[in-house]
Design a protein around this motif. Sequence first.
Motif, PDB file in Angstrom:
ATOM      1  N   PHE A   8       0.860  -1.186   0.000  1.00 37.92           N
ATOM      2  CA  PHE A   8       0.000   0.000   0.000  1.00 37.92           C
ATOM      3  C   PHE A   8       0.891   1.229   0.000  1.00 37.92           C
ATOM      4  CE2 PHE A   8       0.575  -1.492   4.410  1.00 37.92           C
ATOM      5  CZ  PHE A   8       1.214  -0.398   4.966  1.00 37.92           C
ATOM      6  N   GLU A   9       0.280   2.360  -0.296  1.00 38.91           N
ATOM      7  CA  GLU A   9       1.013   3.612  -0.208  1.00 38.91           C
ATOM      8  C   GLU A   9       0.739   4.216   1.160  1.00 38.91           C
ATOM      9  OE1 GLU A   9       1.559   7.573  -3.000  1.00 38.91           O
ATOM     10  OE2 GLU A   9       0.563   5.790  -3.801  1.00 38.91           O
ATOM     11  N   TYR A  10       1.784   4.759   1.789  1.00 36.59           N
ATOM     12  CA  TYR A  10       1.675   5.228   3.167  1.00 36.59           C
ATOM     13  C   TYR A  10       1.791   6.741   3.239  1.00 36.59           C
ATOM     14  CZ  TYR A  10       3.142   5.845   8.049  1.00 36.59           C
ATOM     15  OH  TYR A  10       3.258   6.248   9.348  1.00 36.59           O
ATOM     16  N   GLU A  12       1.739  10.233   5.913  1.00 36.88           N
ATOM     17  CA  GLU A  12       1.834  10.710   7.292  1.00 36.88           C
ATOM     18  C   GLU A  12       1.515  12.208   7.331  1.00 36.88           C
ATOM     19  OE1 GLU A  12       5.630  10.095   9.567  1.00 36.88           O
ATOM     20  OE2 GLU A  12       4.688   8.128   9.825  1.00 36.88           O
ATOM     21  N   ILE A  33      -4.763   4.613   9.957  1.00 34.37           N
ATOM     22  CA  ILE A  33      -4.079   3.759  10.928  1.00 34.37           C
ATOM     23  C   ILE A  33      -3.735   4.606  12.156  1.00 34.37           C
ATOM     24  CG2 ILE A  33      -1.731   4.078   9.929  1.00 34.37           C
ATOM     25  CD1 ILE A  33      -1.229   1.097  10.722  1.00 34.37           C
ATOM     26  N   ALA A  34      -4.077   4.061  13.336  1.00 33.93           N
ATOM     27  CA  ALA A  34      -3.652   4.709  14.588  1.00 33.93           C
ATOM     28  C   ALA A  34      -2.395   3.960  15.018  1.00 33.93           C
ATOM     29  CB  ALA A  34      -4.765   4.645  15.612  1.00 33.93           C
ATOM     30  N   ALA A  35      -2.487   3.033  15.983  1.00 39.14           N
ATOM     31  CA  ALA A  35      -1.306   2.243  16.331  1.00 39.14           C
ATOM     32  C   ALA A  35      -1.163   1.033  15.406  1.00 39.14           C
ATOM     33  CB  ALA A  35      -1.385   1.774  17.775  1.00 39.14           C
ATOM     34  N   GLY A  36      -2.256   0.588  14.831  1.00 42.14           N
ATOM     35  CA  GLY A  36      -2.204  -0.537  13.909  1.00 42.14           C
ATOM     36  C   GLY A  36      -2.428  -1.902  14.535  1.00 42.14           C
ATOM     37  N   VAL A  37      -2.646  -1.946  15.835  1.00 44.14           N
ATOM     38  CA  VAL A  37      -2.773  -3.236  16.531  1.00 44.14           C
ATOM     39  C   VAL A  37      -3.891  -4.091  15.936  1.00 44.14           C
ATOM     40  CG1 VAL A  37      -3.419  -4.266  18.750  1.00 44.14           C
ATOM     41  CG2 VAL A  37      -1.738  -2.429  18.670  1.00 44.14           C
ATOM     42  N   ILE A  40      -3.414  -3.984  11.385  1.00 39.38           N
ATOM     43  CA  ILE A  40      -2.363  -4.810  10.773  1.00 39.38           C
ATOM     44  C   ILE A  40      -2.788  -6.277  10.773  1.00 39.38           C
ATOM     45  CG2 ILE A  40       0.037  -5.624  11.055  1.00 39.38           C
ATOM     46  CD1 ILE A  40       0.717  -2.792  12.053  1.00 39.38           C
ATOM     47  N   GLN A  51      -5.410   0.284  -0.220  1.00 43.03           N
ATOM     48  CA  GLN A  51      -4.268   0.605  -1.092  1.00 43.03           C
ATOM     49  C   GLN A  51      -3.549   1.854  -0.604  1.00 43.03           C
ATOM     50  OE1 GLN A  51      -5.561   0.680  -5.169  1.00 43.03           O
ATOM     51  NE2 GLN A  51      -6.537  -1.320  -4.972  1.00 43.03           N
ATOM     52  N   SER A  55      -1.677   7.601   8.263  1.00 42.25           N
ATOM     53  CA  SER A  55      -1.311   7.539   9.677  1.00 42.25           C
ATOM     54  C   SER A  55      -1.651   8.842  10.396  1.00 42.25           C
ATOM     55  CB  SER A  55       0.186   7.274   9.803  1.00 42.25           C
ATOM     56  OG  SER A  55       0.605   7.473  11.132  1.00 42.25           O
ATOM     57  N   LEU A  56      -2.133   8.713  11.613  1.00 44.34           N
ATOM     58  CA  LEU A  56      -2.465   9.907  12.413  1.00 44.34           C
ATOM     59  C   LEU A  56      -1.335  10.258  13.379  1.00 44.34           C
ATOM     60  CD1 LEU A  56      -6.203   9.116  13.312  1.00 44.34           C
ATOM     61  CD2 LEU A  56      -5.289  10.320  11.318  1.00 44.34           C
ATOM     62  N   MET A  57      -0.253   9.484  13.293  1.00 40.60           N
ATOM     63  CA  MET A  57       0.861   9.568  14.235  1.00 40.60           C
ATOM     64  C   MET A  57       1.485  10.955  14.348  1.00 40.60           C
ATOM     65  SD  MET A  57       2.189   6.920  15.763  1.00 40.60           S
ATOM     66  CE  MET A  57       3.229   5.570  15.345  1.00 40.60           C
TER      67      MET A  57
ATOM     68  N   MET B   1       4.302  -0.990  -4.065  1.00 35.86           N
ATOM     69  CA  MET B   1       4.093   0.407  -4.442  1.00 35.86           C
ATOM     70  C   MET B   1       5.339   1.241  -4.216  1.00 35.86           C
ATOM     71  SD  MET B   1       0.177   1.215  -3.602  1.00 35.86           S
ATOM     72  CE  MET B   1      -1.049   0.091  -4.239  1.00 35.86           C
ATOM     73  N   GLN B   4      10.486   2.959   0.502  1.00 29.93           N
ATOM     74  CA  GLN B   4      10.556   4.271   1.127  1.00 29.93           C
ATOM     75  C   GLN B   4      11.827   4.276   1.975  1.00 29.93           C
ATOM     76  OE1 GLN B   4       6.595   5.109   2.578  1.00 29.93           O
ATOM     77  NE2 GLN B   4       7.379   6.637   3.995  1.00 29.93           N
ATOM     78  N   PRO B  21       6.535   0.123   2.821  1.00 28.92           N
ATOM     79  CA  PRO B  21       5.811   0.571   4.023  1.00 28.92           C
ATOM     80  C   PRO B  21       4.942  -0.520   4.650  1.00 28.92           C
ATOM     81  CG  PRO B  21       5.062   1.750   2.052  1.00 28.92           C
ATOM     82  CD  PRO B  21       6.217   0.923   1.639  1.00 28.92           C
ATOM     83  N   LEU B  63       2.925  -5.976  15.425  1.00 24.57           N
ATOM     84  CA  LEU B  63       1.738  -5.194  15.069  1.00 24.57           C
ATOM     85  C   LEU B  63       2.060  -3.706  15.002  1.00 24.57           C
ATOM     86  CD1 LEU B  63      -1.083  -7.007  17.120  1.00 24.57           C
ATOM     87  CD2 LEU B  63      -0.555  -7.243  14.695  1.00 24.57           C
ATOM     88  N   GLN B  68       6.141   3.543  11.101  1.00 28.02           N
ATOM     89  CA  GLN B  68       5.595   4.286  12.244  1.00 28.02           C
ATOM     90  C   GLN B  68       6.551   4.281  13.439  1.00 28.02           C
ATOM     91  OE1 GLN B  68       1.375   2.801  12.603  1.00 28.02           O
ATOM     92  NE2 GLN B  68       0.937   4.959  12.290  1.00 28.02           N
TER      93      GLN B  68
END
Lengths: 291, 161
Positions: A8-10, A12, A33-37, A40, A51, A55-57, B1, B4, B21, B63, B68
């Motif tokens: 996927f494309e990430y 931030e 995505i927050a922490a991703g627990v 993921i 896709q 992230s809200l980090m 994709m 990075q 990523p 996880l 991140q």
Amino acid sequence: MAYSLKSFEYFEPSTIEEATRLLSTYQPKAKVIAAGVDLISRMRHRKIEPQYVVSLMNIPGLTDIENDEESLRFGSMTTLMSLELLLKGDKTYAALYEAIHNLSSVQVKNTATLVGNLCVATPASDMSSALCALNAKLKIAGTSGERIVPIDEFYLDVGKTVLQPDEIVTQVIVPRPGSHSGNAFYNLLRVKCDVAKVNVSVSLTLDNDRCQEVRIALGAVAPTIVRAKQAEEKLLKSNPFDEKAIVEAAQTASTEVKPITDIRSTAEYRQEMVKVLVKRALEKAWTRARE
Amino acid sequence: MGEQRITLNVNGRDYDISIEPDMVLADVLREKLDLTGTKVSCREGECGACTILMDGKACLSCLTLAVQAQGKKIVTIEGLAEKGQLHPIQKAFINHGAIQCGYCTPGMIMSAKALLDENPNPTPDEVKTALSGNLCRCTGYVKIVDAVMAAADDMKRGENK
Ligand SMILES: Cc1cc2nc3c(=O)[nH]c(=O)nc-3n(C[C@H](O)[C@H](O)[C@H](O)COP(=O)(O)OP(=O)(O)OC[C@H]3O[C@@H](n4cnc5c(N)ncnc54)[C@H](O)[C@@H]3O)c2cc1C
Ligand code: FES
Ligand code: FES
């Protein structure tokens, strides 16, 4: 079982506006995505295949916590652990503290966010149950602005909320219970790290020997968190509010819910346990309200 | 994709790497940085084998997206020994028979380290709470709790020397 995630494309973003714009541009293929627990794990199981992942980090302010006479307010990136430490030893928000304290993995609590838990929208969420009893509200931001939704109106079905594809939860607002109030949380698990068979949260306010306000939230007995409204009705009418009223309300709660049988429990057992836990939670909240 | 470029700070050292990523931190540590001390078992958050420290807190590397973890101070089991000397917690695990197959051990030790850094005088109950996110198939936990209590004593004595 695949162990990698699909690519996927990430992103931030550094502001809420940028985050909602990205979500709006890439919907329906984008996911927050927050922490991703939770995310993921679901992506690994191919239950969600975004896709674009946003992230809200790096958005400043989302971990801010304010706790004053009016309410407890925390940003959506607040971890379960920061809330557990904040609320320890304070009975004001005891139901929320107990729901978090019950989660047994320190590592999960250190990164996982409370809002992430709410947004998964599992009917067994201990956090949704506690916050429903406490009458919490969620602040939501989207490309067209901000709105506030009471948690009662947040859930539509298993895994479904009122969030639009471009929306994120930014803050949780929990009104501070007034004097003569008490609240409590109980859940029932097979082993400590399991998902609840049933959870119950209660919050009430007394007016001398009457019950002036009460909210009873039940988890894992319907597709979403539900309130036992008939039981609440009974308690508001009870005169005086006493042990007998509590026993009757617990009985009513257990018959007004229609749980299902699944791998964790049977419908009958769930109903029986609603009775037991509602009684315990009401007794505990009542005691706290009189302290 | 597309890969990075990211920088990860692990055990005090900055690693500039190029990753997809979608890689979780555990896989980056093991496959890109050859730090295979961190174990992976369930990938569901249930077992704690993949526990590492991020900014001093015990976290699950299975996880967590590696992207991140940028900007955080990461410590893995490889970062505990100093000058060829095992960390007191590592020594205590060996001396108290708290290791059998060893698969849970790096995660257990990282959780114990996070606890003792914050609370040098834990009660056995506090040790159990701190380790409640770590499963062990072999030892039955008693020796692990003993080892952490003993390590706490050793570390205090070490400081007073
Ligand atoms: C071992 C283990 C034990 C657990 N025990 C319990 C328990 O006892 N009781 C309980 O209730 N829960 C329990 N959980 C669930 C856990 O609390 C949640 O998985 C976690 O809090 C999710 O938070 P997160 O920050 O990792 O969210 P993520 O995984 O990042 O996100 C989860 C979902 O929410 C969405 N989302 C996240 N933040 C936002 C936002 N701000 N706005 C809009 N959407 C958002 C994401 O898109 C995703 O769909 C457990 C989980 C594990 C792994
Ligand atoms: S491998 Fe991370 S918790 Fe099991
Ligand atoms: S020593 Fe084998 S799993 Fe713990």
